[in-house]
Each structure stands twice: as C-alpha cells, then as structure tokens.
Design a protein around this motif. Structure first.
Motif, short mmCIF file in Angstrom:
data_model
loop_
_atom_site.label_atom_id
_atom_site.label_comp_id
_atom_site.label_asym_id
_atom_site.label_seq_id
_atom_site.Cartn_x
_atom_site.Cartn_y
_atom_site.Cartn_z
N ASN A 1 0.86 -1.18 0.00
CA ASN A 1 0.00 0.00 0.00
C ASN A 1 0.89 1.23 0.00
O ASN A 1 1.53 1.55 1.00
CB ASN A 1 -0.91 -0.01 1.23
N ALA A 2 0.95 1.93 -1.15
CA ALA A 2 1.84 3.09 -1.27
C ALA A 2 1.47 4.17 -0.27
O ALA A 2 2.35 4.90 0.22
CB ALA A 2 1.78 3.65 -2.69
N GLY A 3 0.18 4.29 0.07
CA GLY A 3 -0.26 5.32 0.99
C GLY A 3 0.34 5.16 2.38
O GLY A 3 0.72 6.14 3.01
N ILE A 4 0.44 3.92 2.86
CA ILE A 4 1.03 3.69 4.18
C ILE A 4 2.49 4.12 4.20
O ILE A 4 2.97 4.74 5.15
CB ILE A 4 0.89 2.21 4.58
N ALA A 5 3.22 3.79 3.14
CA ALA A 5 4.63 4.18 3.05
C ALA A 5 4.77 5.69 3.01
O ALA A 5 5.65 6.27 3.67
CB ALA A 5 5.27 3.54 1.81
N VAL A 6 3.91 6.37 2.24
CA VAL A 6 3.94 7.83 2.18
C VAL A 6 3.60 8.42 3.54
O VAL A 6 4.24 9.39 3.98
CB VAL A 6 2.96 8.35 1.10
N PHE A 7 2.60 7.85 4.21
CA PHE A 7 2.23 8.33 5.55
C PHE A 7 3.41 8.26 6.51
O PHE A 7 3.71 9.22 7.22
CB PHE A 7 1.06 7.49 6.08
N LEU A 8 4.09 7.12 6.54
CA LEU A 8 5.23 6.95 7.45
C LEU A 8 6.38 7.88 7.07
O LEU A 8 7.04 8.46 7.93
CB LEU A 8 5.69 5.49 7.43
N PHE A 9 6.62 8.02 5.77
CA PHE A 9 7.72 8.87 5.30
C PHE A 9 7.47 10.34 5.65
O PHE A 9 8.34 11.01 6.22
CB PHE A 9 7.89 8.70 3.79
N VAL A 10 6.27 10.84 5.33
CA VAL A 10 5.97 12.25 5.57
C VAL A 10 5.88 12.53 7.06
O VAL A 10 6.42 13.54 7.55
CB VAL A 10 4.66 12.65 4.86
N THR A 11 5.23 11.64 7.82
CA THR A 11 5.13 11.85 9.27
C THR A 11 6.50 11.83 9.93
O THR A 11 6.81 12.69 10.77
CB THR A 11 4.23 10.77 9.91
N GLY A 12 7.33 10.87 9.53
CA GLY A 12 8.68 10.81 10.09
C GLY A 12 9.49 12.04 9.75
O GLY A 12 10.17 12.63 10.61
N ALA A 13 9.43 12.45 8.49
CA ALA A 13 10.18 13.65 8.06
C ALA A 13 9.67 14.89 8.77
O ALA A 13 10.45 15.79 9.12
CB ALA A 13 10.08 13.81 6.55
N TRP A 14 8.35 14.95 8.99
CA TRP A 14 7.78 16.11 9.70
C TRP A 14 8.27 16.16 11.14
O TRP A 14 8.63 17.23 11.64
CB TRP A 14 6.26 16.04 9.63
N ILE A 15 8.29 15.02 11.83
CA ILE A 15 8.79 15.00 13.21
C ILE A 15 10.27 15.36 13.25
O ILE A 15 10.72 16.10 14.14
CB ILE A 15 8.54 13.62 13.85
#
Length: 267
Positions: free
Chosen positions: A38-52
């Motif tokens: 699921n590409a969305g889950i990977a994007v969610f983790l990537f963007v959330t991690g980068a934001w933190i």
C-alpha cells in the motif's frame, strides 16, 4: 561521572531521534521503490517521520542559537540531543502538530524550548533565537523543493514526487505561521525585543492564546482561501504544482478514498 562526560551526554544525539530518522529513511526507500503493498502507508510513514524530524530540528535550532547567545543551561535540559521527548511540552511540540497535519494538511508550529532569556544580552540575539526555528522550516522547504526547481525529477517515482510536494506544503505553512507577529509565535519573538516595556507587558497575557487565535481566524473562509492561495503561489514559484501537493496529501491520507484517476496510479 565527570563534567566532560556530562557535557558529552548533553550533546549526544538521542536514540529516539535516530530511530525516527531510520523509520523515515526506510519509508522513503519503500516509497521510491514501490516496495510497500500500500503506497499510501509508506507515504504516511515517510511524511510523518520527516515532519517529526523537522520539528526536532526546529527546536534544536532555537536551543543551539540560545546556547551560543549565552544560555548555558540549554545542554542540561537535553535540548541538544534532538530528543522530541525533551522539549517543553511533547503534546504541543510533537503530538498536536502531527494531528493537525493528519487532519488538515497544515504545518502547525510546535511549542518552543524553554530559554532562560535573562542570561542573554542584546536585542539582536533574542530576535535571532526566535527566528532560528522557522528559518529551519524555510531551509527544509528548500531541500524538499530542490528537485522541482532544479528540474531534477526525471526518473523520480510519482509517489515520491507527491510525498515531497506535500511535505513541502507542510514546511511552507509552518514557516509562514511561525513568522506571524502574533504573541506566542516565533514571529512575535523576533519583534518583541524591539518593543517598549509597556507594550510587552500589555501583550504578554495574550501569548498562551496566540496560536488558538490564528487557527480561529483561519476558519474564516475568506482568510483561509487567501492563506492557501499564498501557499500555492510560493510552492508554484518553487516549481511545485498543485497536483503534487494535492496528490501527496491524498496518498498520505491512505484511509480515505483517493482520486487515483486524477493523480495517476501509484504503486
């Protein structure tokens, strides 16, 4: 334990931060390679991690500038370790910004580190300490948008491009909101040292409510439209199209229905 070892501990990068950075890197690799089912889950983790990570760097910039400006208490408070749990209020600095990012795609400014201002001399230093945080968001936005304004997107997977577009939107909104001259935000902190004592005393009680006031005002449709028009104009100047940030936000919110026809298939 010696004084030298204490100083080393105070400056050593936290395993918590390193763990967040590692998750961000792995998620970014998954987005790039379409490894995730699921590409969305990977994007969610990537963007959330980068934001933190960007929030930690924002607070670190405040702390490091304060340290070099005369507040030698910064190290003992753990602010130089980049550990998000060491900042003034984990809820205001980390949790609420992430929640607002998930709900509305807005880069909410986090709570600043506690700085002992009486140790610092000179109005320019006080202003620079306040400006250091949002300037970090500006730098982060430039890094995220570099592939766009450098024309270096050939061969970049669509999902990764969209994720960068959404992350850039978050950084730009965070920088603009932080620089607003509203009590409680960094923009007011830049201005405050240059105000008279009388004005500062009158404004001081408003500081805890400044951010809340900003978001109440943003709920006014005309203000909201003008704000996001300004964001879109800045992103456009940096080469980021509306479709990039829009599709990035759609992918990020993987639990909702996505308009894959408009964005194109990803993953």
């Amino acid at each position: 334990m010696t004084t030298a070892s204490l100083r080393a501990d105070n400056r050593r990068i936290s395993p918590v931060f390193l763990g967040i950075a590692a998750v961000t890197a792995v998620a970014g690799w998954a987005v790039w390679t379409d490894f995730a089912a699921n590409a969305g889950i990977a994007v969610f983790l990537f963007v959330t991690g980068a934001w933190i990570v960007s929030l930690c760097l924002h607070e670190y910039a405040h702390a490091r500038t304060a340290l070099h400006s005369g507040d030698i208490s910064i190290g003992a408070k753990g602010y130089l370790t980049l550990n998000p749990l060491k900042y003034t209020h984990a809820l205001l600095s980390i949790v609420l910004p992430v929640i607002f990012m998930i709900m509305g795609g807005i880069g909410l400014p986090g709570g600043a580190v506690f700085i002992e201002r009486h140790r610092i001399r000179g109005r320019w230093r006080h202003s620079l300490i306040s400006a250091a945080g949002p300037l970090t968001n500006v730098l982060f936005a430039l890094v995220c948008t570099a592939p766009f304004w450098l024309g270096a997107l050939d061969g970049v997977p669509a999902g990764f491009r969209y994720a960068l577009g959404f992350l850039a939107l978050l950084q730009v909104t965070a920088a603009i909101l932080n620089f607003l001259p509203v009590p409680g935000l960094d923009g007011y902190g830049v201005l405050e040292p240059w105000l008279s004592y009388k004005i500062r005393r009158q404004v001081e009680p408003l500081a805890p409510f400044g951010l809340l006031l900003v978001f109440i005002v943003l709920f006014i449709p005309e203000v909201n439209a003008a704000f996001f028009d300004a964001i879109d104009a800045i992103l456009s100047a940096l080469g980021v199209r509306d479709v990039d940030s829009y599709c990035g936000q759609n992918l990020f919110r993987f639990w909702t229905d996505r308009n894959e026809y408009f964005c194109g298939p990803v993953g």
